[in-house]
Design an enzyme around this catalytic site. Structure first.
Site, PDB file in Angstrom:
ATOM      1  N   GLU A 113      35.068  44.893  54.339  1.00 28.23           N
ATOM      2  CA  GLU A 113      34.559  44.145  53.187  1.00 28.23           C
ATOM      3  C   GLU A 113      35.441  44.480  51.998  1.00 28.23           C
ATOM      4  O   GLU A 113      35.568  45.646  51.620  1.00 28.23           O
ATOM      5  CB  GLU A 113      33.106  44.505  52.870  1.00 28.23           C
ATOM      6  CG  GLU A 113      32.546  43.688  51.699  1.00 28.23           C
ATOM      7  CD  GLU A 113      31.173  44.143  51.233  1.00 28.23           C
ATOM      8  OE1 GLU A 113      30.514  43.357  50.533  1.00 28.23           O
ATOM      9  OE2 GLU A 113      30.756  45.284  51.565  1.00 28.23           O
TER      10      GLU A 113
ATOM     11  N   GLU B  53      36.694  49.335  47.855  1.00 24.89           N
ATOM     12  CA  GLU B  53      36.302  49.150  46.460  1.00 24.89           C
ATOM     13  C   GLU B  53      37.299  49.860  45.554  1.00 24.89           C
ATOM     14  O   GLU B  53      37.625  51.022  45.769  1.00 24.89           O
ATOM     15  CB  GLU B  53      34.887  49.691  46.231  1.00 24.89           C
ATOM     16  CG  GLU B  53      34.422  49.673  44.788  1.00 24.89           C
ATOM     17  CD  GLU B  53      34.450  48.281  44.166  1.00 24.89           C
ATOM     18  OE1 GLU B  53      35.017  48.151  43.054  1.00 24.89           O
ATOM     19  OE2 GLU B  53      33.937  47.325  44.791  1.00 24.89           O
TER      20      GLU B  53
ATOM     21  N   ASN C  97      43.226  49.531  46.169  1.00 22.30           N
ATOM     22  CA  ASN C  97      43.421  48.167  45.700  1.00 22.30           C
ATOM     23  C   ASN C  97      43.678  47.249  46.890  1.00 22.30           C
ATOM     24  O   ASN C  97      44.548  47.521  47.721  1.00 22.30           O
ATOM     25  CB  ASN C  97      44.608  48.117  44.732  1.00 22.30           C
ATOM     26  CG  ASN C  97      44.664  46.804  43.967  1.00 22.30           C
ATOM     27  OD1 ASN C  97      44.448  45.723  44.509  1.00 22.30           O
ATOM     28  ND2 ASN C  97      44.973  46.893  42.676  1.00 22.30           N
TER      29      ASN C  97
ATOM     30  N   ASP D  18      35.069  38.370  42.105  1.00 17.69           N
ATOM     31  CA  ASP D  18      35.316  37.906  40.743  1.00 17.69           C
ATOM     32  C   ASP D  18      35.943  36.513  40.807  1.00 17.69           C
ATOM     33  O   ASP D  18      36.974  36.324  41.458  1.00 17.69           O
ATOM     34  CB  ASP D  18      36.265  38.874  40.032  1.00 17.69           C
ATOM     35  CG  ASP D  18      36.341  38.646  38.528  1.00 17.69           C
ATOM     36  OD1 ASP D  18      36.260  37.470  38.101  1.00 17.69           O
ATOM     37  OD2 ASP D  18      36.483  39.631  37.787  1.00 17.69           O
TER      38      ASP D  18
ATOM     39  N   ASP E  37      28.001  32.895  44.435  1.00 18.11           N
ATOM     40  CA  ASP E  37      27.054  32.067  43.695  1.00 18.11           C
ATOM     41  C   ASP E  37      27.808  31.079  42.804  1.00 18.11           C
ATOM     42  O   ASP E  37      27.184  30.254  42.141  1.00 18.11           O
ATOM     43  CB  ASP E  37      26.161  32.937  42.819  1.00 18.11           C
ATOM     44  CG  ASP E  37      26.968  33.612  41.709  1.00 18.11           C
ATOM     45  OD1 ASP E  37      27.960  34.304  42.044  1.00 18.11           O
ATOM     46  OD2 ASP E  37      26.627  33.442  40.519  1.00 18.11           O
TER      47      ASP E  37
ATOM     48  N   THR F 273      23.676  41.161  49.364  1.00 19.94           N
ATOM     49  CA  THR F 273      24.282  42.126  48.453  1.00 19.94           C
ATOM     50  C   THR F 273      23.346  42.303  47.252  1.00 19.94           C
ATOM     51  O   THR F 273      22.380  41.550  47.079  1.00 19.94           O
ATOM     52  CB  THR F 273      25.652  41.649  47.945  1.00 19.94           C
ATOM     53  OG1 THR F 273      25.449  40.607  46.979  1.00 19.94           O
ATOM     54  CG2 THR F 273      26.522  41.127  49.088  1.00 19.94           C
TER      55      THR F 273
ATOM     56  N   GLU G 236      23.521  39.175  45.248  1.00 17.35           N
ATOM     57  CA  GLU G 236      22.827  38.076  45.923  1.00 17.35           C
ATOM     58  C   GLU G 236      21.324  38.137  45.660  1.00 17.35           C
ATOM     59  O   GLU G 236      20.683  37.114  45.391  1.00 17.35           O
ATOM     60  CB  GLU G 236      23.117  38.140  47.413  1.00 17.35           C
ATOM     61  CG  GLU G 236      22.608  36.962  48.209  1.00 17.35           C
ATOM     62  CD  GLU G 236      23.075  36.982  49.643  1.00 17.35           C
ATOM     63  OE1 GLU G 236      22.621  36.130  50.422  1.00 17.35           O
ATOM     64  OE2 GLU G 236      23.906  37.853  49.997  1.00 17.35           O
TER      65      GLU G 236
END
Length: 215
Positions: free
Chosen positions: A44, A69, A96, A118, A154, A191, A194
């Site tokens: 992920e 992350e 990264n 993002d 979203d 998440t 979410e």
């Protein structure tokens, strides 16, 4: 989103090298040794606070997961969840995503999850979007033949952009939902974002895209 600085984050991460893997470039091509099995590996990109990746690892013990992350002040929340759950099939990376080919060998990854990335809505920031062609190329390099991207957001604009980007790159769309929570999709792990957005009645978009076979 403004990130709250956590000055203790780096020390906390360094105290758990078995969970947040240090120097991952040294593990390139050897991730199955880290997990001590030959199970598929899914990643992920942008794991955030870790609710999704922890839920997936619990739901699918036959698959190895790696949560990636960039921000230490965020990944510590995922680390805390992982420390509590003690899941042998989940590791974290504080790196990264632009440099994924430094950490994974070609064909080492089976699937990439992109959740609520993002949107970088300004045109001049297009290259920063995780569904931009250079990222799609990076993902393809480290994935097995016919590897898949599973994408949730979203943001309607980012979703439309991403479907176009997938198509132009040559990916095949396997699944598209314009309102995930009103669809018949089963096994969805939410998440943190979410949950927040869906409670406000916002629509969640989801797509599954598969790279064409190289054979």
């Amino acid at each position: 989103m403004r990130l709250r600085n956590k000055p203790w984050a780096n020390e906390y991460i360094q105290q758990h090298p078995n969970l947040v893997i240090p120097n991952p470039e040294e593990v390139k091509g050897k991730w199955n040794e880290i997990f001590q099995n030959e199970n598929p590996i899914h990643i992920e990109v942008g794991t955030g606070k870790g609710q999704f990746i922890v839920g997936m690892a619990k739901q699918n013990p036959h698959i190895n997961y790696i949560g990636i992350e960039l921000y230490q002040s965020v990944i510590v929340s995922a680390l805390s969840k992982l420390e509590e759950e003690q899941l042998p099939n989940l590791k974290l990376l504080n790196v990264n995503a632009k440099n994924l080919t430094d950490y994974f060998a070609p064909g080492e990854i089976g699937r990439v999850y992109l959740n609520f990335s993002d949107p970088w809505p300004k045109n001049r920031h297009e290259k920063r979007r995780l569904t931009y062609k250079t990222f799609l190329s990076t993902f393809e390099t480290i994935m097995v033949d016919e590897g898949e991207i599973h994408f949730k957001t979203d943001n309607q604009g980012l979703f439309e952009y991403s479907l176009k980007s997938f198509s132009e790159y040559g990916l095949l769309l396997k699944f598209v939902s314009l309102d995930l929570h009103k669809s018949d999709f089963e096994g969805n792990i939410m998440t943190e974002y979410e949950e927040k957005f869906s409670k406000k009645g916002q629509r969640i978009y989801r797509a599954e895209a598969k790279y064409p076979s190289k054979k």
